[in-house]
Design a protein around this motif. Structure first.
Motif, PDB file in Angstrom:
ATOM      1  N   GLU A 168       0.718  -1.232  -0.033  1.00 36.98           N
ATOM      2  CA  GLU A 168      -0.195  -0.166   0.026  1.00 36.98           C
ATOM      3  C   GLU A 168       0.758   1.253   0.001  1.00 36.98           C
ATOM      4  OE1 GLU A 168      -3.355   2.035   2.445  1.00 36.98           O
ATOM      5  OE2 GLU A 168      -2.731   0.098   3.132  1.00 36.98           O
ATOM      6  N   LEU A 169       2.125   1.231   0.786  1.00 36.28           N
ATOM      7  CA  LEU A 169       2.804   2.471   0.683  1.00 36.28           C
ATOM      8  C   LEU A 169       3.458   2.749  -0.684  1.00 36.28           C
ATOM      9  CD1 LEU A 169       4.709   1.900   4.168  1.00 36.28           C
ATOM     10  CD2 LEU A 169       3.251   3.715   3.638  1.00 36.28           C
ATOM     11  N   ALA A 170       3.619   1.593  -1.374  1.00 38.35           N
ATOM     12  CA  ALA A 170       4.399   1.544  -2.614  1.00 38.35           C
ATOM     13  C   ALA A 170       3.329   1.895  -3.623  1.00 38.35           C
ATOM     14  CB  ALA A 170       5.002   0.500  -2.965  1.00 38.35           C
ATOM     15  N   GLY A 171       2.015   1.837  -3.229  1.00 34.48           N
ATOM     16  CA  GLY A 171       1.058   2.176  -4.327  1.00 34.48           C
ATOM     17  C   GLY A 171       0.621   0.848  -5.342  1.00 34.48           C
ATOM     18  N   VAL A 172       1.006  -0.224  -5.124  1.00 34.20           N
ATOM     19  CA  VAL A 172       0.790  -1.376  -5.843  1.00 34.20           C
ATOM     20  C   VAL A 172      -0.239  -2.185  -4.938  1.00 34.20           C
ATOM     21  CG1 VAL A 172       2.911  -1.500  -6.947  1.00 34.20           C
ATOM     22  CG2 VAL A 172       2.616  -2.972  -4.926  1.00 34.20           C
ATOM     23  N   GLU A 173      -1.136  -3.123  -5.862  1.00 36.87           N
ATOM     24  CA  GLU A 173      -2.143  -4.137  -5.468  1.00 36.87           C
ATOM     25  C   GLU A 173      -1.360  -5.279  -5.048  1.00 36.87           C
ATOM     26  OE1 GLU A 173      -5.031  -3.076  -4.753  1.00 36.87           O
ATOM     27  OE2 GLU A 173      -5.061  -1.016  -5.845  1.00 36.87           O
ATOM     28  N   SER A 174      -2.026  -6.080  -4.260  1.00 29.62           N
ATOM     29  CA  SER A 174      -1.464  -7.514  -3.789  1.00 29.62           C
ATOM     30  C   SER A 174      -1.299  -8.226  -5.000  1.00 29.62           C
ATOM     31  CB  SER A 174      -2.459  -8.201  -2.562  1.00 29.62           C
ATOM     32  OG  SER A 174      -3.661  -8.172  -3.056  1.00 29.62           O
ATOM     33  N   ASP A 175      -2.113  -8.111  -5.998  1.00 33.83           N
ATOM     34  CA  ASP A 175      -2.111  -9.147  -7.079  1.00 33.83           C
ATOM     35  C   ASP A 175      -1.408  -8.621  -8.430  1.00 33.83           C
ATOM     36  OD1 ASP A 175      -4.258  -7.267  -7.617  1.00 33.83           O
ATOM     37  OD2 ASP A 175      -5.741  -8.814  -8.518  1.00 33.83           O
ATOM     38  N   GLU A 176      -0.619  -7.493  -8.149  1.00 32.52           N
ATOM     39  CA  GLU A 176      -0.194  -6.621  -9.344  1.00 32.52           C
ATOM     40  C   GLU A 176       1.232  -7.241  -9.505  1.00 32.52           C
ATOM     41  OE1 GLU A 176       0.585  -1.891 -10.265  1.00 32.52           O
ATOM     42  OE2 GLU A 176      -0.417  -2.425  -8.659  1.00 32.52           O
ATOM     43  N   GLN A 177       1.489  -7.601 -10.644  1.00 33.19           N
ATOM     44  CA  GLN A 177       3.235  -7.793 -10.931  1.00 33.19           C
ATOM     45  C   GLN A 177       3.745  -6.383 -10.782  1.00 33.19           C
ATOM     46  OE1 GLN A 177       3.205  -9.988 -14.960  1.00 33.19           O
ATOM     47  NE2 GLN A 177       4.418 -11.628 -13.641  1.00 33.19           N
ATOM     48  N   PHE A 178       5.021  -6.649 -10.162  1.00 28.71           N
ATOM     49  CA  PHE A 178       5.809  -5.503 -10.203  1.00 28.71           C
ATOM     50  C   PHE A 178       7.363  -5.741 -10.152  1.00 28.71           C
ATOM     51  CE2 PHE A 178       5.328  -5.959  -5.558  1.00 28.71           C
ATOM     52  CZ  PHE A 178       6.480  -5.724  -5.176  1.00 28.71           C
ATOM     53  N   ALA A 179       8.203  -4.705 -10.679  1.00 28.83           N
ATOM     54  CA  ALA A 179       9.832  -4.994 -10.640  1.00 28.83           C
ATOM     55  C   ALA A 179      10.207  -3.776  -9.913  1.00 28.83           C
ATOM     56  CB  ALA A 179      10.214  -5.020 -12.231  1.00 28.83           C
ATOM     57  N   VAL A 180      11.025  -4.074  -9.085  1.00 31.13           N
ATOM     58  CA  VAL A 180      11.964  -3.035  -8.490  1.00 31.13           C
ATOM     59  C   VAL A 180      13.361  -2.925  -9.399  1.00 31.13           C
ATOM     60  CG1 VAL A 180      13.578  -2.380  -6.487  1.00 31.13           C
ATOM     61  CG2 VAL A 180      11.204  -3.608  -6.147  1.00 31.13           C
ATOM     62  N   VAL A 181      13.621  -1.646  -9.753  1.00 30.45           N
ATOM     63  CA  VAL A 181      14.808  -1.435 -10.556  1.00 30.45           C
ATOM     64  C   VAL A 181      15.933  -0.495  -9.655  1.00 30.45           C
ATOM     65  CG1 VAL A 181      15.673  -0.126 -12.526  1.00 30.45           C
ATOM     66  CG2 VAL A 181      13.692  -1.395 -12.776  1.00 30.45           C
ATOM     67  N   ARG A 182      17.033  -1.099  -9.481  1.00 26.36           N
ATOM     68  CA  ARG A 182      17.860  -0.350  -8.743  1.00 26.36           C
ATOM     69  C   ARG A 182      18.994   0.157  -9.301  1.00 26.36           C
ATOM     70  NH1 ARG A 182      19.284   2.218  -3.862  1.00 26.36           N
ATOM     71  NH2 ARG A 182      21.317   1.663  -3.159  1.00 26.36           N
ATOM     72  N   LEU A 183      19.248   1.419  -9.499  1.00 25.67           N
ATOM     73  CA  LEU A 183      20.197   2.235 -10.091  1.00 25.67           C
ATOM     74  C   LEU A 183      21.551   2.680  -9.099  1.00 25.67           C
ATOM     75  CD1 LEU A 183      18.374   4.601 -12.575  1.00 25.67           C
ATOM     76  CD2 LEU A 183      19.171   2.152 -12.951  1.00 25.67           C
TER      77      LEU A 183
END
Length: 355
Positions: A168-183
């Motif tokens: 919720e803090l990151a603004g994504v749903e529990s069933d949403e695919q997401f990727a973290v990109v680290r630079l």
């Protein structure tokens, strides 16, 4: 015993925080000295650790030398008043120098083979140098090896359980695919001459086209065109987010390893190959390392294939890793107590040896 812990990077807070709690719970006196570096002070505050800042941040290699000299001089003055039984650090240049000056013991933890400036300045003065068994360099009689990774000092399941509220803090749903990109910022002394992605914008585009929401985290400022992807979550919540991500794609070895030990597939894009990144790739298949001249293209293909993959082998692979690797906080506490008593720490071959 009296222990000094020195903190010069945000990752050092994570590494030592559980050991500090255990040492204090056992009645030992722990003094933490920090240098302002990234979000290190914020993490110390979030962890409720008492600390003292001895020097500020550095924004270039020349300024780092000046800041390091200031830090070391102030550490010597404070340590002389404390009269510690042991001083410990990651890398440990200041810790080893100050311990030598005070004729007390120093324990250095390290896992970064190519950081030759740090090792050449610190190792000759250290009393004990603790490295993972996958560390590629032979140091000599001072070296004590253990089957684990720095990240298992704070992400072992006995130490960490991810909090789903981070979604919720990151603004994504529990069933949403997401990727973290680290630079990475590429400003450290051991980063000179190396690199990662050819084009961060293409990384974001490819991941989005594959159906993943992209959350960006960067050392320093991200490219202006990608600011809208920047994470707004508190830094102490990053590991929760890594645990729930579908894939982590980045230039930083620590973040890549953190994701891997949490059971999140990690794509590491960097011309630097390390002992622990190579082992997490070849032995456990939780990290995929791309370090040659085609690393950008090959890494993106791998990341997309992970997003589109229908089966999920990651939990099983993590179970095997945890069965074969130790809780590194146990290694830290045992090594400091043994060294402070004047004993010689022994090699850790298996988790059962910590009993």
């Amino acid at each position: 015993m009296r222990v000094i812990v020195t903190i010069q990077h945000p990752g050092h807070v994570h590494f030592f925080r559980n050991a500090i709690d255990e040492l204090e719970a056992d009645g030992h006196e722990v003094h933490v000295f920090a240098r302002e570096s990234g979000v290190a002070v914020d993490l110390l505050e979030a962890a409720g650790i008492d600390y003292e800042v001895l020097a500020g941040d550095a924004n270039s290699l020349p300024s780092l030398a000046a800041v390091q000299a200031t830090y070391e001089a102030r550490l010597l003055r404070r340590a002389r008043a404390i009269d510690p039984d042991v001083i410990t650090a990651i890398g440990g240049v200041a810790a080893a120098h100050v311990a030598t000056a005070l004729r007390t013991e120093s324990v250095v933890f390290y896992d970064t083979e190519h950081a030759t400036l740090i090792t050449s300045l610190g190792y000759p003065f250290a009393d004990v140098i603790c490295t993972p068994t996958c560390y590629r360099d032979e140091i000599g009689s001072k070296q004590v090896s253990y089957p684990g990774y720095h990240e298992l000092a704070y992400l072992h399941p006995d130490r960490f359980e991810p909090d789903p509220s981070v979604l919720e803090l990151a603004g994504v749903e529990s069933d949403e695919q997401f990727a973290v990109v680290r630079l990475s910022s590429w400003g450290a002394s051991h980063d000179v001459g190396h690199g990662g992605f050819d084009d961060p914008h293409e990384v974001v585009d490819r991941l989005e086209n594959a159906g993943a929401t992209v959350l960006l985290t960067a050392e320093g400022e991200p490219p202006a065109e990608l600011e809208s992807y920047q994470l707004e979550t508190p830094p102490e919540k990053m590991h929760d987010l890594l645990a729930y991500a579908d894939v982590v794609v980045g230039e930083g070895a620590t973040t890549a390893a953190e994701a891997a030990v949490l059971g999140t597939p990690s794509v590491y894009v960097n011309s630097l190959s390390l002992g622990y990144t190579a082992e997490l790739d070849s032995e456990y298949g939780l990290l995929f390392e791309f370090s040659d001249e085609n690393r950008h293209v090959e890494a993106l293909e791998k990341a997309v294939s992970i997003i589109e993959r229908e089966d999920d082998p990651w939990a099983t692979r993590r179970e095997r890793l945890l069965a074969e690797r130790v809780d590194v906080t146990d290694v830290i506490v045992r090594t400091l107590e043994t060294t402070a008593r004047g004993g010689r720490p022994t090699q850790t071959k298996h988790a059962a040896n910590l009993g």
